[in-house]
Design a protein around this motif. Sequence first.
Motif, PDB file in Angstrom:
ATOM      1  N   LEU A  11       0.557  -1.235   0.293  1.00 50.62           N
ATOM      2  CA  LEU A  11       0.105  -0.160   0.040  1.00 50.62           C
ATOM      3  C   LEU A  11       1.263   1.554   0.198  1.00 50.62           C
ATOM      4  CD1 LEU A  11      -2.990  -1.234   2.215  1.00 50.62           C
ATOM      5  CD2 LEU A  11      -3.194  -0.784   0.060  1.00 50.62           C
ATOM      6  N   SER A  12       2.001   1.518   0.591  1.00 50.54           N
ATOM      7  CA  SER A  12       2.905   2.508   0.683  1.00 50.54           C
ATOM      8  C   SER A  12       3.480   2.500  -0.778  1.00 50.54           C
ATOM      9  CB  SER A  12       3.824   1.649   1.820  1.00 50.54           C
ATOM     10  OG  SER A  12       3.405   1.813   3.084  1.00 50.54           O
ATOM     11  N   LYS A  13       4.392   1.603  -1.317  1.00 47.55           N
ATOM     12  CA  LYS A  13       4.350   1.930  -2.428  1.00 47.55           C
ATOM     13  C   LYS A  13       3.385   2.418  -3.416  1.00 47.55           C
ATOM     14  CE  LYS A  13       7.240  -0.688  -6.063  1.00 47.55           C
ATOM     15  NZ  LYS A  13       7.995  -2.539  -5.805  1.00 47.55           N
ATOM     16  N   GLU A  14       2.464   1.749  -3.769  1.00 47.76           N
ATOM     17  CA  GLU A  14       1.351   1.731  -4.527  1.00 47.76           C
ATOM     18  C   GLU A  14       1.179   3.424  -4.307  1.00 47.76           C
ATOM     19  OE1 GLU A  14       0.292   0.357  -6.903  1.00 47.76           O
ATOM     20  OE2 GLU A  14       2.007  -0.753  -6.989  1.00 47.76           O
ATOM     21  N   PHE A  15       1.089   3.621  -2.708  1.00 46.57           N
ATOM     22  CA  PHE A  15       0.297   5.721  -2.659  1.00 46.57           C
ATOM     23  C   PHE A  15       1.854   6.301  -3.269  1.00 46.57           C
ATOM     24  CE2 PHE A  15       0.135   8.319   0.460  1.00 46.57           C
ATOM     25  CZ  PHE A  15      -1.121   9.900   0.375  1.00 46.57           C
ATOM     26  N   LEU A  16       3.067   6.260  -2.910  1.00 44.12           N
ATOM     27  CA  LEU A  16       3.608   7.013  -3.255  1.00 44.12           C
ATOM     28  C   LEU A  16       3.743   7.203  -5.184  1.00 44.12           C
ATOM     29  CD1 LEU A  16       6.713   5.801  -0.787  1.00 44.12           C
ATOM     30  CD2 LEU A  16       5.512   7.870  -0.763  1.00 44.12           C
ATOM     31  N   LYS A  17       3.704   5.960  -5.559  1.00 46.52           N
ATOM     32  CA  LYS A  17       3.982   5.892  -6.794  1.00 46.52           C
ATOM     33  C   LYS A  17       2.579   6.827  -7.497  1.00 46.52           C
ATOM     34  CE  LYS A  17       5.466   1.282  -8.281  1.00 46.52           C
ATOM     35  NZ  LYS A  17       4.882   0.417  -8.899  1.00 46.52           N
ATOM     36  N   VAL A  18       0.803   6.443  -6.963  1.00 50.93           N
ATOM     37  CA  VAL A  18      -0.095   7.782  -7.197  1.00 50.93           C
ATOM     38  C   VAL A  18       1.286   9.372  -6.565  1.00 50.93           C
ATOM     39  CG1 VAL A  18      -1.889   8.184  -7.183  1.00 50.93           C
ATOM     40  CG2 VAL A  18      -1.529   6.156  -6.947  1.00 50.93           C
ATOM     41  N   VAL A  19       1.779   9.705  -6.172  1.00 49.32           N
ATOM     42  CA  VAL A  19       1.589  10.748  -5.429  1.00 49.32           C
ATOM     43  C   VAL A  19       2.864  11.186  -6.060  1.00 49.32           C
ATOM     44  CG1 VAL A  19       3.249  12.371  -3.166  1.00 49.32           C
ATOM     45  CG2 VAL A  19       1.684   9.961  -2.923  1.00 49.32           C
ATOM     46  N   ILE A  20       3.740  10.369  -6.375  1.00 49.04           N
ATOM     47  CA  ILE A  20       5.234  10.249  -7.455  1.00 49.04           C
ATOM     48  C   ILE A  20       4.305  11.362  -8.773  1.00 49.04           C
ATOM     49  CG2 ILE A  20       7.262   9.701  -8.499  1.00 49.04           C
ATOM     50  CD1 ILE A  20       7.543   8.885  -6.350  1.00 49.04           C
ATOM     51  N   ASN A  21       3.485  10.317  -9.621  1.00 49.67           N
ATOM     52  CA  ASN A  21       2.584  10.465 -10.680  1.00 49.67           C
ATOM     53  C   ASN A  21       2.033  11.411 -11.154  1.00 49.67           C
ATOM     54  OD1 ASN A  21       3.853   8.376 -11.959  1.00 49.67           O
ATOM     55  ND2 ASN A  21       2.347   6.688 -11.249  1.00 49.67           N
ATOM     56  N   MET A  22       1.291  11.991  -9.509  1.00 50.52           N
ATOM     57  CA  MET A  22       0.293  12.969  -9.631  1.00 50.52           C
ATOM     58  C   MET A  22       0.992  14.188  -9.755  1.00 50.52           C
ATOM     59  SD  MET A  22      -2.996  14.028  -9.764  1.00 50.52           S
ATOM     60  CE  MET A  22      -3.826  12.714  -9.292  1.00 50.52           C
ATOM     61  N   SER A  23       2.398  14.005  -9.107  1.00 55.84           N
ATOM     62  CA  SER A  23       3.223  15.366  -8.643  1.00 55.84           C
ATOM     63  C   SER A  23       3.988  16.139  -9.889  1.00 55.84           C
ATOM     64  CB  SER A  23       4.274  15.267  -7.440  1.00 55.84           C
ATOM     65  OG  SER A  23       3.604  15.116  -5.923  1.00 55.84           O
ATOM     66  N   LEU A  24       4.263  14.641 -10.530  1.00 54.09           N
ATOM     67  CA  LEU A  24       4.604  15.175 -12.252  1.00 54.09           C
ATOM     68  C   LEU A  24       3.583  14.954 -12.683  1.00 54.09           C
ATOM     69  CD1 LEU A  24       6.528  11.615 -12.456  1.00 54.09           C
ATOM     70  CD2 LEU A  24       8.031  14.293 -12.461  1.00 54.09           C
ATOM     71  N   ALA A  25       2.701  15.324 -12.953  1.00 57.32           N
ATOM     72  CA  ALA A  25       1.687  15.769 -14.016  1.00 57.32           C
ATOM     73  C   ALA A  25       1.170  17.035 -13.451  1.00 57.32           C
ATOM     74  CB  ALA A  25       0.169  15.439 -13.627  1.00 57.32           C
ATOM     75  N   PHE A  26       1.124  17.990 -11.872  1.00 61.54           N
ATOM     76  CA  PHE A  26       1.327  19.153 -11.398  1.00 61.54           C
ATOM     77  C   PHE A  26       2.253  20.059 -12.332  1.00 61.54           C
ATOM     78  CE2 PHE A  26      -2.456  17.716  -9.540  1.00 61.54           C
ATOM     79  CZ  PHE A  26      -3.067  19.223  -8.744  1.00 61.54           C
ATOM     80  N   LEU A  27       3.656  19.021 -12.070  1.00 61.13           N
ATOM     81  CA  LEU A  27       4.833  20.080 -12.326  1.00 61.13           C
ATOM     82  C   LEU A  27       5.040  20.447 -13.951  1.00 61.13           C
ATOM     83  CD1 LEU A  27       8.123  18.274 -10.650  1.00 61.13           C
ATOM     84  CD2 LEU A  27       7.399  20.696 -10.430  1.00 61.13           C
ATOM     85  N   CYS A  28       4.338  19.462 -14.915  1.00 59.59           N
ATOM     86  CA  CYS A  28       4.626  19.359 -16.208  1.00 59.59           C
ATOM     87  C   CYS A  28       3.197  21.434 -16.104  1.00 59.59           C
ATOM     88  CB  CYS A  28       3.903  18.318 -16.904  1.00 59.59           C
ATOM     89  SG  CYS A  28       5.085  17.170 -15.657  1.00 59.59           S
ATOM     90  N   LEU A  29       2.096  20.609 -15.864  1.00 61.05           N
ATOM     91  CA  LEU A  29       1.557  21.691 -16.242  1.00 61.05           C
ATOM     92  C   LEU A  29       1.704  23.032 -16.328  1.00 61.05           C
ATOM     93  CD1 LEU A  29      -1.734  22.487 -16.770  1.00 61.05           C
ATOM     94  CD2 LEU A  29      -2.343  21.469 -14.963  1.00 61.05           C
ATOM     95  N   GLY A  30       1.692  22.840 -14.895  1.00 62.33           N
ATOM     96  CA  GLY A  30       2.306  24.200 -13.927  1.00 62.33           C
ATOM     97  C   GLY A  30       3.770  24.686 -14.865  1.00 62.33           C
ATOM     98  N   PHE A  31       3.819  24.241 -15.486  1.00 62.11           N
ATOM     99  CA  PHE A  31       5.838  24.751 -16.405  1.00 62.11           C
ATOM    100  C   PHE A  31       5.227  25.356 -17.374  1.00 62.11           C
ATOM    101  CE2 PHE A  31       9.096  24.271 -18.951  1.00 62.11           C
ATOM    102  CZ  PHE A  31      10.146  24.932 -19.067  1.00 62.11           C
ATOM    103  N   ILE A  32       4.387  24.900 -17.658  1.00 60.97           N
ATOM    104  CA  ILE A  32       3.750  25.326 -19.354  1.00 60.97           C
ATOM    105  C   ILE A  32       3.084  26.683 -18.831  1.00 60.97           C
ATOM    106  CG2 ILE A  32       1.826  24.926 -21.010  1.00 60.97           C
ATOM    107  CD1 ILE A  32       2.716  21.810 -20.796  1.00 60.97           C
ATOM    108  N   LEU A  33       2.150  26.407 -18.021  1.00 60.35           N
ATOM    109  CA  LEU A  33       1.025  27.844 -17.551  1.00 60.35           C
ATOM    110  C   LEU A  33       2.182  28.396 -17.268  1.00 60.35           C
ATOM    111  CD1 LEU A  33      -2.181  26.311 -15.402  1.00 60.35           C
ATOM    112  CD2 LEU A  33      -1.601  27.284 -18.561  1.00 60.35           C
TER     113      LEU A  33
END
Length: 363
Positions: A11-33
């Motif tokens: 559960l820890s591994k899966e949750f951290l994977k989701v957090v990392i993916n979501m953070s990368l998505a926010f980073l990319c979107l934030g960088f573009i904007l």
Amino acid sequence: MIKSFIINKYLSKEFLKVVINMSLAFLCLGFILTLFEEINFFKDYDVGIKIPLVLSMLFVASLLYNMFPFVILLSGIWFFLKIKKTDEIIAIKISGISNFSVIILPSIVSIILGIFFVTSVNPITSFMVKKYEATKGSFDIEKDYLAALTVNGIWIKEKNFGKNFIIKAQNLENENLLDVIIYEFDNENNFVKRIDAAYADISSLSWILKDVKIIYSNKESEEENIENYTYRSMYDIKKITSLYSNLDTISFWNMKNEIQLLNDRGYSTREMRSKLQKSLAFPFFLLSMILLSGVFTLGIRVKESNWTYVFLAIITSVLIFYFNEFSAALGNTEKLPIEISVWMPIVIIFIFSFVGIIHANQK
């Protein structure tokens, strides 16, 4: 707490994977904007694409830090929805584990992430924002007008009527600058005169200086002692007291020193104290987001598609954002104590979440 080490690890591994993916998505979107915004700012400057790219990279980390509670909210919904849709939650329940136990582990991870972000990530983002503002400020058309608060006093640089002025004051008391010294230079930066005053009333842009002594660069000119002297400035009490308009430049580890400095100089410390309380509350804010996401996914039976959860997450994020801003405004305007204005939204989310978790645990 989940007793099985294997389930904990999974559960820890899966949750951290989701957090990392979501953070990368926010980073990319934030960088573009941010990049689009910087390109628009520099459209009248011959700087190419390099400067906007660098500035965007400097700023986007701070943007992610400020948006991280919503990253955690969306990550929690994604994570709980994933184990629910794949029927993993059923297998976990068969093992004798309740919904409450499933929520506990991501909650612990979110608290650890919150502490890490405040103590380690925040100093880095504050340094990057300082570099961002310094770089961008060098292109600002108003760079002739600067103000700063330091351990040596209050410093102001401005340009009026074709002349340059550097102003130093020891402290700010109510609407008065104390122990004021004004250095006047011509447009070629040659020293013209020095104006000393016991204090200056800065309630308006027309400062009223008291007990003034004027010393000229020309030694043949005699010193003047004047009871009242009017100085026209670009700064008044409102602009002076808002020198810390961007609190993202202040590292968590420097906040107490900055609050003490503001106190010593006679400035209001409400916004800085609010920033400190928000940093202390940050891990608990992340925890409240996890609990809320668990209520939405494990505590509510929704048969529609995943877009229902997406819509619910967006609406919740918007409501939480404006509720936080409203509460902060009450604190900054002295309608509520700073501590209550910061912690009240978190406590309310906790109460709502715990009621929902109790309901979810019975399913």
